[in-house]
Design a protein around this motif. Structure first.
Motif, PDB file in Angstrom:
ATOM      1  N   SER A  98      36.879  28.531  36.506  1.00  0.00           N
ATOM      2  CA  SER A  98      37.187  28.733  35.096  1.00  0.00           C
ATOM      3  C   SER A  98      36.067  29.378  34.304  1.00  0.00           C
ATOM      4  O   SER A  98      36.309  29.920  33.229  1.00  0.00           O
ATOM      5  CB  SER A  98      37.566  27.400  34.447  1.00  0.00           C
ATOM      6  N   THR A  99      34.843  29.330  34.811  1.00  0.00           N
ATOM      7  CA  THR A  99      33.731  29.832  34.009  1.00  0.00           C
ATOM      8  C   THR A  99      33.366  31.276  34.304  1.00  0.00           C
ATOM      9  O   THR A  99      32.643  31.899  33.544  1.00  0.00           O
ATOM     10  CB  THR A  99      32.491  28.948  34.209  1.00  0.00           C
ATOM     11  N   TYR A 100      33.868  31.800  35.409  1.00  0.00           N
ATOM     12  CA  TYR A 100      33.591  33.180  35.751  1.00  0.00           C
ATOM     13  C   TYR A 100      34.882  33.856  36.185  1.00  0.00           C
ATOM     14  O   TYR A 100      35.743  33.218  36.765  1.00  0.00           O
ATOM     15  CB  TYR A 100      32.571  33.285  36.896  1.00  0.00           C
ATOM     16  N   SER A 101      34.992  35.142  35.918  1.00  0.00           N
ATOM     17  CA  SER A 101      36.225  35.841  36.255  1.00  0.00           C
ATOM     18  C   SER A 101      36.138  36.652  37.534  1.00  0.00           C
ATOM     19  O   SER A 101      37.123  37.247  37.956  1.00  0.00           O
ATOM     20  CB  SER A 101      36.629  36.777  35.112  1.00  0.00           C
ATOM     21  N   SER A 102      34.973  36.675  38.180  1.00  0.00           N
ATOM     22  CA  SER A 102      34.845  37.447  39.408  1.00  0.00           C
ATOM     23  C   SER A 102      35.277  36.612  40.602  1.00  0.00           C
ATOM     24  O   SER A 102      35.094  35.397  40.630  1.00  0.00           O
ATOM     25  CB  SER A 102      33.407  37.930  39.594  1.00  0.00           C
ATOM     26  N   ALA A 103      35.844  37.268  41.589  1.00  0.00           N
ATOM     27  CA  ALA A 103      36.338  36.568  42.778  1.00  0.00           C
ATOM     28  C   ALA A 103      35.172  36.023  43.592  1.00  0.00           C
ATOM     29  O   ALA A 103      34.074  36.564  43.579  1.00  0.00           O
ATOM     30  CB  ALA A 103      37.179  37.508  43.624  1.00  0.00           C
ATOM     31  N   SER A 104      35.423  34.960  44.312  1.00  0.00           N
ATOM     32  CA  SER A 104      34.398  34.338  45.139  1.00  0.00           C
ATOM     33  C   SER A 104      35.023  33.683  46.358  1.00  0.00           C
ATOM     34  O   SER A 104      36.124  33.141  46.278  1.00  0.00           O
ATOM     35  CB  SER A 104      33.629  33.293  44.331  1.00  0.00           C
ATOM     36  N   ALA A 105      34.276  33.729  47.462  1.00  0.00           N
ATOM     37  CA  ALA A 105      34.714  33.063  48.689  1.00  0.00           C
ATOM     38  C   ALA A 105      33.990  31.735  48.887  1.00  0.00           C
ATOM     39  O   ALA A 105      34.158  31.096  49.919  1.00  0.00           O
ATOM     40  CB  ALA A 105      34.465  33.974  49.884  1.00  0.00           C
ATOM     41  N   VAL A 106      33.195  31.342  47.908  1.00  0.00           N
ATOM     42  CA  VAL A 106      32.369  30.141  48.017  1.00  0.00           C
ATOM     43  C   VAL A 106      33.058  28.977  47.315  1.00  0.00           C
ATOM     44  O   VAL A 106      33.251  28.992  46.102  1.00  0.00           O
ATOM     45  CB  VAL A 106      30.981  30.382  47.404  1.00  0.00           C
ATOM     46  N   ALA A 107      33.394  27.953  48.075  1.00  0.00           N
ATOM     47  CA  ALA A 107      34.151  26.828  47.530  1.00  0.00           C
ATOM     48  C   ALA A 107      33.424  26.123  46.389  1.00  0.00           C
ATOM     49  O   ALA A 107      34.048  25.699  45.411  1.00  0.00           O
ATOM     50  CB  ALA A 107      34.475  25.833  48.639  1.00  0.00           C
ATOM     51  N   SER A 108      32.121  26.014  46.481  1.00  0.00           N
ATOM     52  CA  SER A 108      31.355  25.284  45.471  1.00  0.00           C
ATOM     53  C   SER A 108      31.352  25.978  44.116  1.00  0.00           C
ATOM     54  O   SER A 108      30.960  25.385  43.112  1.00  0.00           O
ATOM     55  CB  SER A 108      29.915  25.076  45.947  1.00  0.00           C
ATOM     56  N   GLU A 109      31.774  27.220  44.072  1.00  0.00           N
ATOM     57  CA  GLU A 109      31.824  27.954  42.809  1.00  0.00           C
ATOM     58  C   GLU A 109      33.142  27.739  42.064  1.00  0.00           C
ATOM     59  O   GLU A 109      33.318  28.269  40.975  1.00  0.00           O
ATOM     60  CB  GLU A 109      31.567  29.445  43.055  1.00  0.00           C
ATOM     61  N   TYR A 110      34.034  26.978  42.646  1.00  0.00           N
ATOM     62  CA  TYR A 110      35.306  26.650  41.997  1.00  0.00           C
ATOM     63  C   TYR A 110      35.210  25.243  41.426  1.00  0.00           C
ATOM     64  O   TYR A 110      34.680  24.339  42.074  1.00  0.00           O
ATOM     65  CB  TYR A 110      36.458  26.746  42.991  1.00  0.00           C
ATOM     66  N   ASP A 111      35.738  25.073  40.203  1.00  0.00           N
ATOM     67  CA  ASP A 111      35.560  23.779  39.547  1.00  0.00           C
ATOM     68  C   ASP A 111      36.837  22.955  39.442  1.00  0.00           C
ATOM     69  O   ASP A 111      36.774  21.784  39.064  1.00  0.00           O
ATOM     70  CB  ASP A 111      34.979  23.985  38.134  1.00  0.00           C
ATOM     71  N   THR A 112      37.963  23.536  39.777  1.00  0.00           N
ATOM     72  CA  THR A 112      39.218  22.785  39.702  1.00  0.00           C
ATOM     73  C   THR A 112      40.022  23.028  40.970  1.00  0.00           C
ATOM     74  O   THR A 112      40.139  24.167  41.410  1.00  0.00           O
ATOM     75  CB  THR A 112      40.044  23.218  38.478  1.00  0.00           C
TER      76      THR A 112
END
Length: 123
Positions: A98-112
């Protein structure tokens, strides 16, 4: 805070297809991702789509077989899974960054995270 609910899992024969959906409780241009976890294995990245939809990442193991997409009008992200293999069996969870709009493959960067939906591929 956004809540996520997945649906669409089930039992399918190898070579078949399934379509997973993840509905978000709030409108927003969140980065969305799909991850999976098989029994006895660590969670692994499957696919992600940026807030704008302009960045899409796939794990090498699912490239050319899975397609991630999003429908902003329905607050939904979908994962179309084709040519399913036995090794695709896992609990699939969607996640929002929710805090960043760029895609990521890193699970820890997701908050929900959603609760997950089971996908079982049989021979």
């Amino acid at each position: 805070q956004v809540r996520l609910v997945e649906s669409g899992g089930g039992l399918v024969q190898a070579g078949g297809s399934l379509r997973l959906s993840c509905v978000a409780s709030l409108r927003g241009t969140f980065t969305m991702g799909w991850f999976r976890q098989a029994p006895g294995k660590e969670r692994e990245f499957v696919a992600a789509i940026s807030g704008s939809g302009g960045q899409i990442y796939y794990a090498n193991s699912v490239k050319a077989r899975f397609t991630i997409s999003r429908d902003y009008t329905k607050n939904t992200v979908s994962l179309q899974m084709n040519s399913l293999k036995l090794e695709d069996t896992a609990v699939y969870s969607c996640a929002a960054r929710s805090t960043y709009s760029s895609a990521s493959a890193v699970a820890s960067e997701y908050d929900t995270w959603g609760h997950g939906t089971q996908v079982t591929v049989s021979s």
